[in-house]
Design a protein around this motif. Structure first.
Motif, PDB file in Angstrom:
ATOM      1  N   GLU A  87      -9.613   3.387   4.000  1.00 41.21           N
ATOM      2  CA  GLU A  87     -10.743   2.814   4.741  1.00 41.21           C
ATOM      3  C   GLU A  87     -10.480   1.341   5.046  1.00 41.21           C
ATOM      4  O   GLU A  87     -10.758   0.865   6.153  1.00 41.21           O
ATOM      5  N   GLU A  88      -9.944   0.638   4.071  1.00 38.06           N
ATOM      6  CA  GLU A  88      -9.618  -0.774   4.271  1.00 38.06           C
ATOM      7  C   GLU A  88      -8.565  -0.918   5.376  1.00 38.06           C
ATOM      8  O   GLU A  88      -8.653  -1.800   6.220  1.00 38.06           O
ATOM      9  N   GLU A 138       0.836  -1.199   0.000  1.00 37.01           N
ATOM     10  CA  GLU A 138       0.000   0.000   0.000  1.00 37.01           C
ATOM     11  C   GLU A 138       0.878   1.258   0.000  1.00 37.01           C
ATOM     12  O   GLU A 138       0.589   2.240  -0.695  1.00 37.01           O
ATOM     13  N   GLU A 161      -7.297   9.128  -6.238  1.00 36.68           N
ATOM     14  CA  GLU A 161      -7.726   9.597  -4.919  1.00 36.68           C
ATOM     15  C   GLU A 161      -8.824   8.700  -4.353  1.00 36.68           C
ATOM     16  O   GLU A 161      -8.846   8.405  -3.160  1.00 36.68           O
ATOM     17  N   GLY A 162      -9.731   8.274  -5.241  1.00 38.24           N
ATOM     18  CA  GLY A 162     -10.784   7.360  -4.799  1.00 38.24           C
ATOM     19  C   GLY A 162     -10.199   6.044  -4.318  1.00 38.24           C
ATOM     20  O   GLY A 162     -10.610   5.493  -3.284  1.00 38.24           O
ATOM     21  N   GLU A 163      -9.226   5.530  -5.057  1.00 39.97           N
ATOM     22  CA  GLU A 163      -8.561   4.277  -4.671  1.00 39.97           C
ATOM     23  C   GLU A 163      -7.804   4.470  -3.358  1.00 39.97           C
ATOM     24  O   GLU A 163      -7.820   3.608  -2.483  1.00 39.97           O
ATOM     25  N   ARG A 164      -7.133   5.634  -3.216  1.00 42.04           N
ATOM     26  CA  ARG A 164      -6.420   5.925  -1.982  1.00 42.04           C
ATOM     27  C   ARG A 164      -7.393   5.954  -0.796  1.00 42.04           C
ATOM     28  O   ARG A 164      -7.128   5.405   0.271  1.00 42.04           O
ATOM     29  N   ALA A 165      -8.541   6.586  -0.986  1.00 43.23           N
ATOM     30  CA  ALA A 165      -9.545   6.659   0.078  1.00 43.23           C
ATOM     31  C   ALA A 165     -10.055   5.258   0.432  1.00 43.23           C
ATOM     32  O   ALA A 165     -10.231   4.925   1.608  1.00 43.23           O
ATOM     33  N   ARG A 166     -10.286   4.448  -0.606  1.00 44.64           N
ATOM     34  CA  ARG A 166     -10.754   3.069  -0.373  1.00 44.64           C
ATOM     35  C   ARG A 166      -9.695   2.282   0.412  1.00 44.64           C
ATOM     36  O   ARG A 166     -10.019   1.571   1.369  1.00 44.64           O
ATOM     37  N   LEU A 167      -8.436   2.435   0.018  1.00 42.08           N
ATOM     38  CA  LEU A 167      -7.354   1.735   0.711  1.00 42.08           C
ATOM     39  C   LEU A 167      -7.206   2.229   2.151  1.00 42.08           C
ATOM     40  O   LEU A 167      -6.951   1.434   3.063  1.00 42.08           O
TER      41      LEU A 167
END
Length: 165
Positions: free
Chosen positions: A70-71, A5, A62-68
């Motif tokens: 949160e994960e 990550e 940025e969306g992927e970063r936010a998802r990661l």
């Protein structure tokens, strides 16, 4: 996984810097060009298309970063829950160990009491055997005395009979 990550995040940041550098270069080109207005507008339109595409890509990143992120938060919560469960299990194990030690001490005390009771019983059996032996001896002595008295009485009766005749 956290390293992956982190690597992905660094790659995204590098890509973002590269995109920003490209945008800056596009702007410099637009400012320094001496081409005709039509050519400049065409280049502007193309640059804007690229910028919009890069913005979409940045937004996707940025969306992927936010998802990661949160994960990652969810996994941190799972780790925390597991740590709490481990702590509870360790507390239960310590409690069980303490209870086992107490029971072991109780068993030791009961075994000591049993040994003492068995020793006392053995001593009492020995004393009973001694008393039985003494009683048998006294019975033999009593029988001997009874036989002696019976003989003395018989002798006296014989003497009394012989005198009376």
């Amino acid at each position: 996984r956290t390293r992956e990550e982190g690597d992905e995040k660094r790659q995204m940041e590098e890509d973002l810097r590269a995109y920003k550098e490209q945008v800056r270069q596009y702007r410099l080109q637009l400012d320094s060009t001496a081409d005709s207005v039509v050519a400049r507008e065409e280049r502007n339109r193309e640059a804007k298309k690229g910028l919009r595409q890069k913005t979409r890509e940045i937004n996707a990143i940025e969306g992927e970063r936010a998802r990661l992120a949160e994960e990652l938060r969810a996994r941190e919560e799972e780790v925390e829950e597991l740590a709490e469960a481990v702590e509870e299990a360790q507390d239960e194990a310590a409690s069980a160990k303490e209870e086992l030690a107490e029971r072991s001490r109780l068993v030791d005390r009961l075994e000591d009491q049993l040994s003492a009771a068995e020793k006392a019983e053995g001593e009492q059996r020995s004393r009973v055997a001694e008393l039985e032996a003494e009683l048998e001896e006294e019975e033999k002595e009593q029988e001997a005395l009874t036989a002696e008295y019976d003989a003395a009485i018989a002798q006296l009766k014989a003497e009394v009979r012989s005198r009376g005749r």
